[in-house]
Enzyme design. Structure first.
Site, PDB file in Angstrom:
ATOM      1  N   THR A 100      54.459 -15.224 -52.314  1.00  0.00           N
ATOM      2  CA  THR A 100      53.584 -15.560 -53.432  1.00  0.00           C
ATOM      3  C   THR A 100      54.283 -16.635 -54.259  1.00  0.00           C
ATOM      4  O   THR A 100      55.291 -16.376 -54.909  1.00  0.00           O
ATOM      5  CB  THR A 100      53.300 -14.325 -54.303  1.00  0.00           C
ATOM      6  OG1 THR A 100      52.674 -13.324 -53.494  1.00  0.00           O
ATOM      7  CG2 THR A 100      52.371 -14.683 -55.454  1.00  0.00           C
ATOM      8  N   LYS A 175      45.602 -15.299 -54.497  1.00  0.00           N
ATOM      9  CA  LYS A 175      46.524 -14.160 -54.552  1.00  0.00           C
ATOM     10  C   LYS A 175      46.868 -13.804 -55.991  1.00  0.00           C
ATOM     11  O   LYS A 175      46.877 -12.622 -56.376  1.00  0.00           O
ATOM     12  CB  LYS A 175      47.792 -14.485 -53.774  1.00  0.00           C
ATOM     13  CG  LYS A 175      48.952 -13.487 -53.951  1.00  0.00           C
ATOM     14  CD  LYS A 175      48.606 -12.085 -53.434  1.00  0.00           C
ATOM     15  CE  LYS A 175      49.740 -11.090 -53.692  1.00  0.00           C
ATOM     16  NZ  LYS A 175      50.912 -11.301 -52.860  1.00  0.00           N
TER      17      LYS A 175
END
Length: 299
Positions: A100, A175
């Site tokens: 991420t 995300k």
């Protein structure tokens, strides 16, 4: 470039809470795999399952596809950039970043990848370690269509739900949006259970009540997930600041600032949620419920 199990080589860096089970999912699917982690012992189970172990991340440059499951932007950039980085030393390769990272970082890295003739796929994941082991993750992809098509089989080896959101950076943005929604629900659940507890309602009673009510959420249905996840991070030596409920909220705020938009709720969550999660996880491990003011519920 077209990837195929048993012939396309994969180098994977990062054997943490998600990287290790993802490596095993790739091995199960028949991909020739070389793994690297700064803690060499983490590679042992992969080697036992048929993988090779690299002594340095630079050894992964010869792989057809490089998969990164490392902690953050800095770790990703340290592997990809510079004179000894993957972009400079690989030829006709592809990079799949399951970490991420910030949307702006993904955009910048994708531009650099194009300059070196490398495909770049921004592909953060969601689902946890158990789903990672089964190749059952949700993958948020940001990539040019032809780049994604070239490595789609690799991505689908770890993810049963794969969404191509758009160009590089959109996977990271999706995300972070998922994380913000999830952590908002998590913070609300902690406060709700605390208040209900003050009136003598057990947590399991509230959770059962909301399961078929308007308060239902993934967080409530999977209560205990973050206790287990925090314990796994503690066992692996991951610092609290690098855990999703700290890092991902900070990245959401950074992304909002870069986009010149406000995110006041995220700012509040970033101050509160890490303590909620870590305190509850510690007390779950000790077999007791905990108040967020640092006192036991029965005090």
């Amino acid at each position: 470039m077209a990837t195929k199990p048993r012939t396309t080589t994969i180098g994977l860096a990062g054997l943490g809470n998600l990287g290790l089970p993802m490596a095993h999912a790739l091995l199960d699917d028949g991909w020739p795999l070389t793994v690297f982690d700064p803690a060499p012992d983490k590679a042992r189970s992969c080697v036992d399952a048929g993988a090779k172990s690299a002594e340095s991340v630079e050894e992964l440059a010869s792989a057809d596809v490089l998969v990164l499951v490392v902690p953050d932007d800095a770790a990703v950039e340290s592997i990809l950039l510079g004179e000894r980085g993957y972009f400079a030393t690989s030829t006709d390769g592809a990079v799949i970043v399951h970490s991420t990272i910030l949307p702006a970082s993904a955009q910048s890295l994708a531009a650099t990848a194009r300059e070196h003739g490398t495909r770049f796929i921004d592909a953060p994941v969601s689902g946890g370690s158990a789903r990672a082991r089964k190749g059952d993750l949700t993958v948020f992809v940001g990539a040019e269509r032809e780049d994604f098509d070239a490595v789609e089989d690799v991505v689908r080896a770890v993810g049963s739900e794969v969404l191509l959101a758009g160009a590089p950076g959109t996977g990271a943005a999706t995300k972070l949006a998922n994380q913000m929604m999830m952590f908002s629900a998590l913070a609300g659940a902690h406060e709700a259970l605390d208040v209900a507890g003050k009136y003598g309602v057990a947590p399991e009673t509230v959770l059962k009540a909301v399961a078929t009510s308007t308060g239902a959420s993934w967080v409530a249905t999977n209560w205990g997930f973050f206790d287990d996840t925090a314990a796994a991070y503690s066992a692996g030596g991951t610092a609290v600041k690098d855990r999703p409920w700290s890092k991902d909220l900070f990245e959401f705020l950074t992304a909002a600032r870069t986009a010149e938009t406000s995110a006041p709720f995220a700012a509040l969550l970033s101050q509160l949620l890490p303590d909620y999660v870590e305190s509850h996880a510690r007390d779950a491990a000790a077999g007791e419920e905990h108040d967020h003011d640092g006192k036991d519920n029965d005090d």
